[in-house]
Design an enzyme around this catalytic site. Sequence first.
Site, PDB file in Angstrom:
ATOM      1  N   THR A   1      12.199  19.026  26.695  1.00  0.00           N
ATOM      2  CA  THR A   1      12.872  18.244  25.648  1.00  0.00           C
ATOM      3  C   THR A   1      12.066  16.996  25.285  1.00  0.00           C
ATOM      4  OG1 THR A   1      14.230  17.124  27.323  1.00  0.00           O
ATOM      5  CG2 THR A   1      15.171  19.079  26.244  1.00  0.00           C
TER       6      THR A   1
ATOM      7  N   HIS B   1      10.338   7.935  33.099  1.00  0.00           N
ATOM      8  CA  HIS B   1      11.204   8.048  34.284  1.00  0.00           C
ATOM      9  C   HIS B   1      12.633   7.691  33.879  1.00  0.00           C
ATOM     10  CE1 HIS B   1      12.299   8.096  38.511  1.00  0.00           C
ATOM     11  NE2 HIS B   1      12.969   6.981  38.291  1.00  0.00           N
TER      12      HIS B   1
ATOM     13  N   ASP C   1       5.752   6.139  40.413  1.00  0.00           N
ATOM     14  CA  ASP C   1       6.550   5.280  39.523  1.00  0.00           C
ATOM     15  C   ASP C   1       6.165   3.807  39.642  1.00  0.00           C
ATOM     16  OD1 ASP C   1       8.004   7.532  38.673  1.00  0.00           O
ATOM     17  OD2 ASP C   1       9.443   7.305  40.297  1.00  0.00           O
TER      18      ASP C   1
ATOM     19  N   GLN D   1      19.532   8.936  24.344  1.00  0.00           N
ATOM     20  CA  GLN D   1      19.554   7.558  23.875  1.00  0.00           C
ATOM     21  C   GLN D   1      18.317   6.752  24.269  1.00  0.00           C
ATOM     22  OE1 GLN D   1      23.217   5.558  24.891  1.00  0.00           O
ATOM     23  NE2 GLN D   1      24.498   7.168  24.043  1.00  0.00           N
TER      24      GLN D   1
END
Length: 213
Positions: free
Chosen positions: A13, A109, A150, A178
């Site tokens: 996605t 992330h 990360d 969002q």
Amino acid sequence: MVNIAVLVSGGGTNLQALIDAVETGKIHGRIVLVAASKPGVFALERARKHGIPSCVARRADYADPAAFEQALLAQLDAVGADLVVLAGYLSILGRAVTDAYKGRMINVHPSLIPSFCGPGYYGLRVHEAALAYGVKVTGATVHFVNEVTDGGAIILQKAVEVRQGDTAEALQQRVMRQAEWEILPRAVALFCDGRLEWTDDGKVIIKEQGEQE
């Protein structure tokens, strides 16, 4: 024109958000390769539908991590990748790859780093941890990739409300829609436009339009 390679592990996605941004002219670059960590993922079908070259770079197919990383680097070199984007890519890359693309590899992330990140925090686990902790706001982060999971310099973040009664699955979908699908293409666009700059202390600042060299 910036050549972009996208590394994926699932449905793609975030890859689709990047494809859409390229095709609408929001990203001044081109996706030259989609590399999947396993065969059969839908992200490969997305690449096929848009005529993007793809390959499978599966760690299990190699004798050791070093051999896998050299094979992946060869794939990236073959397409002349200027930027590598980890878009839902679940394999941890070693120093051979992160050093080769230092300052040219970014990841998205699904949390507001430094919360709920690092080893073991991926996929639904991130959202389960956020709900277990009881935070009222979560979100997504796009950051440069370095040797620390990360741990690279943050480029963009966007907050997302946690709602009462949320499940991890519902929260995951909201964070993707969002935040992730918005800030990942934007960060790639900023990179392609030369608007990301490092400060002396290793942070990233965004130059105003017209400031890029």
